[in-house]
Write an enzyme that holds these catalytic residues in place. Structure first.
Site, PDB file in Angstrom:
ATOM      1  N   HIS A 129       1.122  -1.149   0.432  1.00  0.00           N
ATOM      2  CA  HIS A 129       0.079   0.172   0.013  1.00  0.00           C
ATOM      3  C   HIS A 129       0.776   1.479   0.108  1.00  0.00           C
ATOM      4  O   HIS A 129       0.724   2.408  -0.527  1.00  0.00           O
ATOM      5  CB  HIS A 129      -0.999   0.076   0.938  1.00  0.00           C
ATOM      6  N   LYS A 163     -17.530  -5.606   7.117  1.00  0.00           N
ATOM      7  CA  LYS A 163     -16.957  -6.671   6.829  1.00  0.00           C
ATOM      8  C   LYS A 163     -16.022  -6.966   8.572  1.00  0.00           C
ATOM      9  O   LYS A 163     -16.779  -5.616   9.262  1.00  0.00           O
ATOM     10  CB  LYS A 163     -15.520  -6.122   6.374  1.00  0.00           C
ATOM     11  N   ARG A 208      -1.669  -5.821  -8.363  1.00  0.00           N
ATOM     12  CA  ARG A 208      -1.117  -6.730  -7.991  1.00  0.00           C
ATOM     13  C   ARG A 208      -1.166  -8.068  -9.470  1.00  0.00           C
ATOM     14  O   ARG A 208      -0.132  -8.090  -9.922  1.00  0.00           O
ATOM     15  CB  ARG A 208      -1.384  -7.180  -6.613  1.00  0.00           C
ATOM     16  N   SER A 260      -3.056  -7.159   2.857  1.00  0.00           N
ATOM     17  CA  SER A 260      -3.490  -7.620   4.566  1.00  0.00           C
ATOM     18  C   SER A 260      -3.804  -8.617   5.091  1.00  0.00           C
ATOM     19  O   SER A 260      -3.314  -9.476   5.929  1.00  0.00           O
ATOM     20  CB  SER A 260      -4.296  -6.284   4.784  1.00  0.00           C
TER      21      SER A 260
HETATM   22  P1  ADP Z   1      -9.820  -3.355  -0.956  1.00  0.00           P
HETATM   23  O1  ADP Z   1     -10.298  -4.010   0.256  1.00  0.00           O
HETATM   24  O2  ADP Z   1     -10.745  -1.582  -1.368  1.00  0.00           O
HETATM   25  O3  ADP Z   1      -9.228  -4.087  -2.011  1.00  0.00           O
HETATM   26  P2  ADP Z   1      -7.339  -3.133   0.097  1.00  0.00           P
HETATM   27  O4  ADP Z   1      -7.291  -2.795   1.508  1.00  0.00           O
HETATM   28  O5  ADP Z   1      -6.877  -4.598   0.519  1.00  0.00           O
HETATM   29  O6  ADP Z   1      -8.469  -2.681   0.021  1.00  0.00           O
HETATM   30  O7  ADP Z   1      -6.402  -2.674  -0.971  1.00  0.00           O
HETATM   31  C1  ADP Z   1      -6.449  -1.484  -0.980  1.00  0.00           C
HETATM   32  C2  ADP Z   1      -5.869  -0.940  -2.931  1.00  0.00           C
HETATM   33  O8  ADP Z   1      -4.394  -1.642  -3.001  1.00  0.00           O
HETATM   34  C3  ADP Z   1      -6.485  -1.966  -3.903  1.00  0.00           C
HETATM   35  O9  ADP Z   1      -6.642  -1.262  -4.368  1.00  0.00           O
HETATM   36  C4  ADP Z   1      -5.717  -2.639  -3.833  1.00  0.00           C
HETATM   37  O10 ADP Z   1      -5.280  -3.353  -4.291  1.00  0.00           O
HETATM   38  C5  ADP Z   1      -4.314  -2.110  -3.681  1.00  0.00           C
HETATM   39  N1  ADP Z   1      -3.100  -2.813  -2.849  1.00  0.00           N
HETATM   40  C6  ADP Z   1      -3.050  -3.874  -2.018  1.00  0.00           C
HETATM   41  N2  ADP Z   1      -2.070  -4.765  -1.572  1.00  0.00           N
HETATM   42  C7  ADP Z   1      -1.471  -3.761  -2.334  1.00  0.00           C
HETATM   43  C8  ADP Z   1       0.819  -4.482  -3.142  1.00  0.00           C
HETATM   44  N3  ADP Z   1       1.214  -5.604  -2.191  1.00  0.00           N
HETATM   45  N4  ADP Z   1       0.696  -3.925  -3.604  1.00  0.00           N
HETATM   46  C9  ADP Z   1      -0.152  -2.839  -4.382  1.00  0.00           C
HETATM   47  N5  ADP Z   1      -1.207  -2.667  -4.436  1.00  0.00           N
HETATM   48  C10 ADP Z   1      -1.992  -3.010  -3.590  1.00  0.00           C
END
Ligand code: ADP
Length: 165
Positions: A17, A41, A90, A128
């Protein structure tokens, strides 16, 4: 002024992130991180804790700010007078869902575009949920998170274990 919203759960914020945040902050004038406070959630961290963790890791990025939001993303985007939504991509598995979401958002809010940043190869596997799974079994999570965030996850897991959750 180019203002973007980077929405997500950030439960917790990972180095993946952070990589997207840092890169968007270079492209945009202002980046608002929208922490989704979604009742359906059950997150590990409360919205307030997630906001505070993001504030701590982005302290060195002056054009980045953090807010939590409920409800429709496009409403949050409009409320902040932003015109771009940032999302990270990703792998191909992210693509279908992200495409559907960005197209839907464009139909309900034609002035808002989604900008995709492809993940840094170093973090393409990182999420996450994976981090939480490793932490649940006391695995080492230090290579995935900022040190203060890793500490918070470990404390939270220990507290959960103690309370028998
Ligand atoms: P959501 O539940 O909206 O997917 P996340 O917190 O999991 O929320 O992710 C938020 C954003 O960050 C999403 O666009 C996700 O694809 C991106 N993201 C999560 N992990 C990574 C990573 N390792 N590299 C790049 N982008 C990421």
């Amino acid at each position: 002024m180019a203002v973007a919203v980077y929405p997500g759960s950030f439960d917790p914020v990972t180095l993946g992130h952070y990589d997207i945040i840092e890169r968007s902050a270079k492209i945009m004038d202002r980046v608002i991180i929208g922490v989704l406070n979604n009742n359906s959630k059950t997150p590990l961290f409360s919205a307030e804790e997630r906001v505070n963790m993001l504030k701590s890791v982005t302290a060195g990025l002056p054009n980045v700010e953090i807010q939590s939001f409920e409800g429709l993303l496009v409403d949050f985007v409009k409320k902040n007078h932003a015109d771009v939504i940032i999302r990270g991509l990703r792998a191909i598995t992210d693509f279908e869902y992200e495409l559907q979401m960005s197209q839907t958002n464009r139909v309900i809010a034609p002035g808002v575009d989604t900008l995709f940043l492809t993940t840094n190869l170093k973090y393409s596997y990182l999420s996450s949920s994976i981090v939480k799974e490793i932490a649940m079994y006391q695995g080492d999570i230090s290579m995935f998170l900022h040190p203060e965030i890793a500490r918070k996850v470990e404390e939270k897991m220990a507290a959960r274990k103690k309370s028998g959750e």
